[in-house]
Design a protein around this motif. Structure first.
Motif, PDB file in Angstrom:
ATOM      1  N   ALA A 141       1.056  -1.172   0.059  1.00  0.00           N
ATOM      2  CA  ALA A 141      -0.036   0.058  -0.020  1.00  0.00           C
ATOM      3  C   ALA A 141       0.726   1.212   0.030  1.00  0.00           C
ATOM      4  N   VAL A 142       1.874   1.114   0.817  1.00  0.00           N
ATOM      5  CA  VAL A 142       2.972   2.270   0.792  1.00  0.00           C
ATOM      6  C   VAL A 142       3.562   2.665  -0.603  1.00  0.00           C
ATOM      7  N   ALA A 143       3.899   1.602  -1.206  1.00  0.00           N
ATOM      8  CA  ALA A 143       4.310   1.709  -2.792  1.00  0.00           C
ATOM      9  C   ALA A 143       3.465   2.313  -3.725  1.00  0.00           C
ATOM     10  N   VAL A 144       2.202   2.055  -3.554  1.00  0.00           N
ATOM     11  CA  VAL A 144       1.095   2.699  -4.310  1.00  0.00           C
ATOM     12  C   VAL A 144       1.143   4.017  -3.777  1.00  0.00           C
ATOM     13  N   GLU A 145       0.907   4.361  -2.495  1.00  0.00           N
ATOM     14  CA  GLU A 145       0.932   5.580  -2.119  1.00  0.00           C
ATOM     15  C   GLU A 145       1.851   6.866  -2.537  1.00  0.00           C
ATOM     16  N   VAL A 146       2.965   6.251  -2.740  1.00  0.00           N
ATOM     17  CA  VAL A 146       4.306   7.098  -2.910  1.00  0.00           C
ATOM     18  C   VAL A 146       4.025   7.750  -4.178  1.00  0.00           C
ATOM     19  N   LEU A 147       3.416   7.004  -5.353  1.00  0.00           N
ATOM     20  CA  LEU A 147       3.388   7.589  -6.831  1.00  0.00           C
ATOM     21  C   LEU A 147       2.159   8.477  -6.672  1.00  0.00           C
ATOM     22  N   ARG A 148       1.347   8.242  -5.357  1.00  0.00           N
ATOM     23  CA  ARG A 148       0.415   9.392  -5.619  1.00  0.00           C
ATOM     24  C   ARG A 148       0.590  10.813  -5.232  1.00  0.00           C
ATOM     25  N   LEU A 149       1.872  10.870  -4.363  1.00  0.00           N
ATOM     26  CA  LEU A 149       2.084  12.033  -3.737  1.00  0.00           C
ATOM     27  C   LEU A 149       3.496  12.648  -4.556  1.00  0.00           C
ATOM     28  N   PRO A 150       3.245  13.971  -4.635  1.00  0.00           N
ATOM     29  CA  PRO A 150       4.318  14.379  -5.565  1.00  0.00           C
ATOM     30  C   PRO A 150       5.727  14.664  -4.452  1.00  0.00           C
ATOM     31  N   CYS A 151       6.849  14.427  -5.305  1.00  0.00           N
ATOM     32  CA  CYS A 151       8.029  14.704  -4.425  1.00  0.00           C
ATOM     33  C   CYS A 151       8.718  16.016  -4.401  1.00  0.00           C
ATOM     34  N   GLU A 152       8.842  16.534  -3.075  1.00  0.00           N
ATOM     35  CA  GLU A 152       9.321  17.874  -3.045  1.00  0.00           C
ATOM     36  C   GLU A 152      10.772  18.100  -3.242  1.00  0.00           C
ATOM     37  N   LYS A 153      11.652  16.860  -3.217  1.00  0.00           N
ATOM     38  CA  LYS A 153      12.969  16.936  -3.425  1.00  0.00           C
ATOM     39  C   LYS A 153      13.314  16.925  -4.833  1.00  0.00           C
ATOM     40  N   CYS A 154      12.569  16.034  -5.865  1.00  0.00           N
ATOM     41  CA  CYS A 154      13.111  16.218  -7.156  1.00  0.00           C
ATOM     42  C   CYS A 154      11.956  16.484  -8.110  1.00  0.00           C
ATOM     43  N   GLU A 155      10.896  16.922  -7.266  1.00  0.00           N
ATOM     44  CA  GLU A 155       9.555  17.313  -8.193  1.00  0.00           C
ATOM     45  C   GLU A 155       9.053  16.356  -8.961  1.00  0.00           C
ATOM     46  N   ALA A 156       9.131  14.947  -8.891  1.00  0.00           N
ATOM     47  CA  ALA A 156       8.537  14.162  -9.369  1.00  0.00           C
ATOM     48  C   ALA A 156       7.106  14.187  -9.048  1.00  0.00           C
ATOM     49  N   GLY A 157       6.091  14.254 -10.099  1.00  0.00           N
ATOM     50  CA  GLY A 157       4.691  14.440  -9.874  1.00  0.00           C
ATOM     51  C   GLY A 157       3.799  13.357  -9.779  1.00  0.00           C
ATOM     52  N   GLU A 158       2.490  13.350  -9.695  1.00  0.00           N
ATOM     53  CA  GLU A 158       1.877  12.021  -9.488  1.00  0.00           C
ATOM     54  C   GLU A 158       2.086  10.946 -10.590  1.00  0.00           C
ATOM     55  N   GLY A 159       2.464   9.825 -10.074  1.00  0.00           N
ATOM     56  CA  GLY A 159       2.486   8.761 -11.107  1.00  0.00           C
ATOM     57  C   GLY A 159       4.060   8.474 -11.623  1.00  0.00           C
ATOM     58  N   GLU A 160       4.798   9.631 -11.138  1.00  0.00           N
ATOM     59  CA  GLU A 160       6.214   9.624 -11.577  1.00  0.00           C
ATOM     60  C   GLU A 160       7.068   9.024 -10.611  1.00  0.00           C
ATOM     61  N   GLN A 161       8.056   8.455 -11.030  1.00  0.00           N
ATOM     62  CA  GLN A 161       9.131   7.719 -10.162  1.00  0.00           C
ATOM     63  C   GLN A 161       9.996   9.058  -9.896  1.00  0.00           C
ATOM     64  N   CYS A 162      10.814   9.058  -8.660  1.00  0.00           N
ATOM     65  CA  CYS A 162      11.963   9.942  -8.220  1.00  0.00           C
ATOM     66  C   CYS A 162      12.978   9.736  -9.017  1.00  0.00           C
ATOM     67  N   LYS A 163      13.369  10.869  -9.285  1.00  0.00           N
ATOM     68  CA  LYS A 163      14.656  10.865 -10.223  1.00  0.00           C
ATOM     69  C   LYS A 163      15.795  11.612  -9.671  1.00  0.00           C
ATOM     70  N   THR A 164      16.918  11.156 -10.235  1.00  0.00           N
ATOM     71  CA  THR A 164      18.265  11.622  -9.798  1.00  0.00           C
ATOM     72  C   THR A 164      18.395  13.154 -10.350  1.00  0.00           C
ATOM     73  N   LYS A 165      19.394  13.746  -9.839  1.00  0.00           N
ATOM     74  CA  LYS A 165      19.803  15.363 -10.287  1.00  0.00           C
ATOM     75  C   LYS A 165      19.779  15.303 -11.702  1.00  0.00           C
ATOM     76  N   THR A 166      20.293  14.185 -12.347  1.00  0.00           N
ATOM     77  CA  THR A 166      20.649  14.300 -13.789  1.00  0.00           C
ATOM     78  C   THR A 166      19.490  13.570 -14.599  1.00  0.00           C
ATOM     79  N   GLY A 167      18.378  13.516 -13.861  1.00  0.00           N
ATOM     80  CA  GLY A 167      17.142  13.013 -14.343  1.00  0.00           C
ATOM     81  C   GLY A 167      16.787  11.531 -14.724  1.00  0.00           C
ATOM     82  N   TRP A 168      17.718  10.633 -13.906  1.00  0.00           N
ATOM     83  CA  TRP A 168      17.433   9.052 -13.959  1.00  0.00           C
ATOM     84  C   TRP A 168      16.390   8.871 -13.304  1.00  0.00           C
TER      85      TRP A 168
END
Ligand SMILES: [Zn+2]
Length: 229
Positions: A167-194
């Motif tokens: 359930a946490v894995a699903v929830e993660v993708l619902r939230l935007p990431c403040e650190k890398c600015e990944a949006g809903e449905g997006e995985q977090c990315k590295t500084k260079t966009g990986w």
């Protein structure tokens, strides 16, 4: 954890028990029915409708039936034990350690903790131990009086943990990431966009908090069991 895949049919356990939780007696009976069905299939497979030599399959079915039979017999004995029909040693003969209610607050470092909720093998051993002369005996209902409410088996705790993590894995993708600015449905990315498999810690922490709040998840010990750890 091996084989965590479950079908919907497997999750519906209402067919194998009358009440809310399965009794050891029900386990013994259901297993015995499975054993009989396996033996009937083995017998029927001796003369199949199409000419195929099924000898290996027949052997395998009979061997599985024997294994199921052993488990069924063991469950039958355990059902007698929990009903109080079988006397049990009050303490483990080898160590003198208590079990059940008497083990609350006890330390048993050599055995991975006190036997407040005994395992199958501990109960069988306690039944064996009464056959030697001397030593006090008790019964399961007497020794376990007051234990049971809020108790969770190891397998149930692992399942609850697994469901929470999913359930946490699903929830993660619902939230935007403040650190890398990944949006809903997006995985977090590295500084260079990986794209990264692992979300940033802040996003993960927020997802865990949301899910734990929703599920009422309380970690390893779901219900406060006085002195039961
Ligand atoms: Zn991120």
């Amino acid at each position: 954890m091996k084989n965590t895949h479950e079908t919907a049919a497997e999750t519906d356990t209402s067919a194998v028990m009358a009440g809310r939780n399965i009794t050891l007696d029900e386990l013994a009976t259901e297993l015995s029915a499975i054993e009989l069905r396996l033996r009937q299939l083995a017998r029927a497979a001796e003369v199949p409708a199409s000419p195929v030599e099924l000898a290996d399959i027949i052997d395998s079915l009979r061997s599985t039936a024997s294994t199921v039979r052993e488990t069924s017999d063991r469950m039958g004995l355990l059902a007698r034990i929990v009903d109080g029909d079988v006397p049990l040693a009050k303490v483990f003969r080898d160590s003198g350690d208590p079990w059940g209610v008497a083990a609350r607050g006890a330390d048993r470092p050599g055995y991975g903790g006190p036997a407040i909720v005994p395992t199958v093998w501990q109960l069988l051993k306690l039944a064996q131990d009464t056959k030697r002369p001397g030593g006090e005996t008790t019964t399961y209902p007497e020794a376990m009086d007051g234990i049971g409410i809020g108790w969770e088996s190891k397998a149930a705790a692992v399942r609850r943990r697994r469901e929470r993590d999913a359930a946490v894995a699903v929830e993660v993708l619902r939230l935007p990431c403040e650190k890398c600015e990944a949006g809903e449905g997006e995985q977090c990315k590295t500084k260079t966009g990986w794209a990264a498999e692992q979300p940033h810690i802040g996003r993960q922490r927020q997802a865990e908090a949301n899910v734990d709040d929703r599920l009422g998840y309380l970690g390893d010990n779901p219900v406060a069991v006085p002195d039961a750890r």
